[in-house]
Design a protein around this motif. Structure first.
Motif, PDB file in Angstrom:
ATOM      1  N   GLU A   1      33.537  27.725-106.288  1.00 19.24           N
ATOM      2  CA  GLU A   1      33.175  28.218-104.961  1.00 19.24           C
ATOM      3  C   GLU A   1      34.410  28.253-104.060  1.00 19.24           C
ATOM      4  N   PRO A   2      34.520  29.259-103.164  1.00 18.89           N
ATOM      5  CA  PRO A   2      35.658  29.300-102.237  1.00 18.89           C
ATOM      6  C   PRO A   2      35.645  28.086-101.308  1.00 18.89           C
ATOM      7  N   PRO A   3      36.811  27.586-100.908  1.00 18.12           N
ATOM      8  CA  PRO A   3      36.851  26.458 -99.976  1.00 18.12           C
ATOM      9  C   PRO A   3      36.310  26.854 -98.606  1.00 18.12           C
ATOM     10  N   ALA A   4      35.757  25.879 -97.868  1.00 20.66           N
ATOM     11  CA  ALA A   4      35.128  26.166 -96.584  1.00 20.66           C
ATOM     12  C   ALA A   4      36.110  26.741 -95.576  1.00 20.66           C
ATOM     13  N   GLY A   5      37.371  26.364 -95.676  1.00 21.36           N
ATOM     14  CA  GLY A   5      38.360  26.834 -94.715  1.00 21.36           C
ATOM     15  C   GLY A   5      38.499  28.338 -94.683  1.00 21.36           C
ATOM     16  N   VAL A   6      38.246  28.993 -95.806  1.00 20.00           N
ATOM     17  CA  VAL A   6      38.363  30.451 -95.858  1.00 20.00           C
ATOM     18  C   VAL A   6      37.314  31.099 -94.966  1.00 20.00           C
ATOM     19  N   ALA A   7      36.092  30.604 -94.996  1.00 14.55           N
ATOM     20  CA  ALA A   7      35.027  31.160 -94.155  1.00 14.55           C
ATOM     21  C   ALA A   7      35.340  30.950 -92.678  1.00 14.55           C
ATOM     22  N   ALA A   8      35.890  29.790 -92.340  1.00 17.31           N
ATOM     23  CA  ALA A   8      36.235  29.507 -90.943  1.00 17.31           C
ATOM     24  C   ALA A   8      37.337  30.446 -90.459  1.00 17.31           C
ATOM     25  N   VAL A   9      38.333  30.668 -91.270  1.00 17.86           N
ATOM     26  CA  VAL A   9      39.417  31.583 -90.902  1.00 17.86           C
ATOM     27  C   VAL A   9      38.887  33.006 -90.773  1.00 17.86           C
ATOM     28  N   ARG A  10      38.004  33.400 -91.677  1.00 14.63           N
ATOM     29  CA  ARG A  10      37.419  34.736 -91.622  1.00 14.63           C
ATOM     30  C   ARG A  10      36.721  34.960 -90.267  1.00 14.63           C
ATOM     31  N   ALA A  11      36.018  33.932 -89.794  1.00 17.14           N
ATOM     32  CA  ALA A  11      35.285  34.057 -88.535  1.00 17.14           C
ATOM     33  C   ALA A  11      36.212  34.115 -87.327  1.00 17.14           C
ATOM     34  N   GLU A  12      37.309  33.382 -87.369  1.00 17.82           N
ATOM     35  CA  GLU A  12      38.184  33.263 -86.203  1.00 17.82           C
ATOM     36  C   GLU A  12      39.327  34.266 -86.182  1.00 17.82           C
TER      37      GLU A  12
ATOM     38  N   PRO B   1      39.692  37.638 -86.191  1.00 17.56           N
ATOM     39  CA  PRO B   1      39.750  38.752 -85.237  1.00 17.56           C
ATOM     40  C   PRO B   1      40.182  38.321 -83.842  1.00 17.56           C
ATOM     41  N   ALA B   2      39.680  37.192 -83.379  1.00 20.56           N
ATOM     42  CA  ALA B   2      40.042  36.706 -82.047  1.00 20.56           C
ATOM     43  C   ALA B   2      41.505  36.295 -81.992  1.00 20.56           C
ATOM     44  N   VAL B   3      42.006  35.701 -83.055  1.00 20.67           N
ATOM     45  CA  VAL B   3      43.408  35.294 -83.094  1.00 20.67           C
ATOM     46  C   VAL B   3      44.316  36.517 -83.049  1.00 20.67           C
ATOM     47  N   LEU B   4      43.982  37.555 -83.802  1.00 19.99           N
ATOM     48  CA  LEU B   4      44.784  38.775 -83.800  1.00 19.99           C
ATOM     49  C   LEU B   4      44.754  39.448 -82.429  1.00 19.99           C
ATOM     50  N   ALA B   5      43.593  39.429 -81.777  1.00 19.54           N
ATOM     51  CA  ALA B   5      43.496  40.026 -80.444  1.00 19.54           C
ATOM     52  C   ALA B   5      44.332  39.248 -79.437  1.00 19.54           C
ATOM     53  N   ALA B   6      44.255  37.913 -79.495  1.00 17.11           N
ATOM     54  CA  ALA B   6      45.016  37.081 -78.567  1.00 17.11           C
ATOM     55  C   ALA B   6      46.516  37.233 -78.766  1.00 17.11           C
ATOM     56  N   ALA B   7      46.928  37.516 -80.006  1.00 14.77           N
ATOM     57  CA  ALA B   7      48.348  37.690 -80.309  1.00 14.77           C
ATOM     58  C   ALA B   7      48.830  39.111 -80.025  1.00 14.77           C
ATOM     59  N   SER B   8      47.935  39.974 -79.532  1.00 14.38           N
ATOM     60  CA  SER B   8      48.265  41.381 -79.267  1.00 14.38           C
ATOM     61  C   SER B   8      48.813  42.070 -80.510  1.00 14.38           C
ATOM     62  N   ALA B   9      48.099  41.900 -81.614  1.00 11.64           N
ATOM     63  CA  ALA B   9      48.500  42.561 -82.855  1.00 11.64           C
ATOM     64  C   ALA B   9      48.547  44.068 -82.622  1.00 11.64           C
ATOM     65  N   PRO B  10      49.636  44.724 -82.969  1.00  7.43           N
ATOM     66  CA  PRO B  10      49.793  46.149 -82.659  1.00  7.43           C
ATOM     67  C   PRO B  10      48.860  47.028 -83.485  1.00  7.43           C
ATOM     68  N   PRO B  11      48.604  48.247 -83.003  1.00  3.79           N
ATOM     69  CA  PRO B  11      47.802  49.195 -83.789  1.00  3.79           C
ATOM     70  C   PRO B  11      48.415  49.387 -85.177  1.00  3.79           C
TER      71      PRO B  11
END
Length: 286
Positions: A116-127, A129-139
């Motif tokens: 089974e995948p480790p739990a940390g992967v699911a947590a990162v998957r959820a968070e 998009p918000a991290v990329l938005a906060a970092a102003s990830a370019p188009p």
């Protein structure tokens, strides 16, 4: 039994390993990365497919050596599909180690095994998009969900190198918060569990097998652990040949890999040429 001059290793250790492989092929394993090695690098990883010469070359070579194993960060089933490996004649004993060895597909059974995948992967998957938005990830920045890992690509951005540097710190912080690590590559940062890499996958595959000589082909930073595993074996007196697939198409080869390689070939087409030459040489010697 010789090889074409362009496929002759430039180091003594590489030449010795090639000679060992040609002299005792049944005691040898051919290890191969997938993207950039068997398949050309493309902007959309979902469109990657093995070079058309890969399956014919492997089908000729695999029955002559001790083992052939594909080691990839992709899910094993995806590499099998994109490689065209399933049901290919001559590849009945091929093994594909996906997710850096966390998954294993065997041609003999057509089955994939994985924990089974480790739990940390699911947590990162959820968070993420918000991290990329906060970092102003370019188009042009986009995320590839690999199931057991998540990869953030910047190749499509206007300034992919700058985008990669912008995201290194926030992605490292996100990964650390959930017990994951960041594996850098060419225009990509992959967040995945620690202790899982191509070196561990290759070492685990070799454990308990009567295989002395290892030929390993890779193209990116994720292949360095496999290089290091082969180098450790060299330190124990076991032959190893390190090959760098210098991917064409505008991107320079990874210097850290090319500098340590015994042989550099021009991308997947060069890998096919190498595999076909080995198959031809071994067939002639029978």
């Amino acid at each position: 039994m010789g090889m074409p001059e362009l496929l002759t290793p430039r180091t003594a250790a590489g030449r010795d390993a090639l000679a060992a492989l040609l002299a005792a092929p049944r005691e040898s394993v051919v290890g191969l990365d997938f993207d950039g090695t068997l398949a050309p690098i493309v902007a959309d990883p979902a469109r990657a497919r093995a070079h058309p010469g890969v399956v014919p070359a492997l089908s000729a070579l695999a029955p002559l050596v001790g083992a052939v194993v594909v080691v990839t960060g992709r899910p094993a089933a995806v590499a099998v599909e994109y490689g065209g490996f399933a049901d290919a004649p001559g590849l009945e004993h091929l093994t594909v180690l996906g997710h850096y060895g966390a998954e294993r597909w065997d041609a003999a059974t057509k089955e994939t095994t994985a924990p089974e995948p480790p739990a940390g992967v699911a947590a990162v998957r959820a968070e993420l998009p918000a991290v990329l938005a906060a970092a102003s990830a370019p188009p042009g920045t986009w995320t590839e969900d690999k199931g057991r890992a998540l990869a953030v690509h910047t190749r499509r951005a206007d300034r992919p190198d700058e985008a990669l540097e912008l995201l290194r710190a926030p992605l490292a912080a996100l990964a650390a918060a959930h017990g994951l690590m960041v594996e850098p590559g060419r225009m990509v940062l992959e967040l995945r569990p620690p202790g899982v890499d191509k070196g561990a996958a290759l070492t685990g595959f070799l454990a308990g097998r009567p295989l002395r000589t290892v030929l390993y082909v890779g193209d990116d930073l994720g292949d360095l652990p496999a290089y290091e595993a082969v180098e450790r074996r060299r330190g124990e007196g076991l032959p190893g040949l390190l090959v760098c697939s210098a991917t064409t198409g505008g991107e320079a080869p990874v210097g850290a890999l090319a500098d340590r390689a015994d042989l550099v070939v021009p991308g997947p087409a060069g890998v096919v040429e190498l595999l076909a030459a080995l198959a031809d040489g071994l067939s002639r010697a029978r």
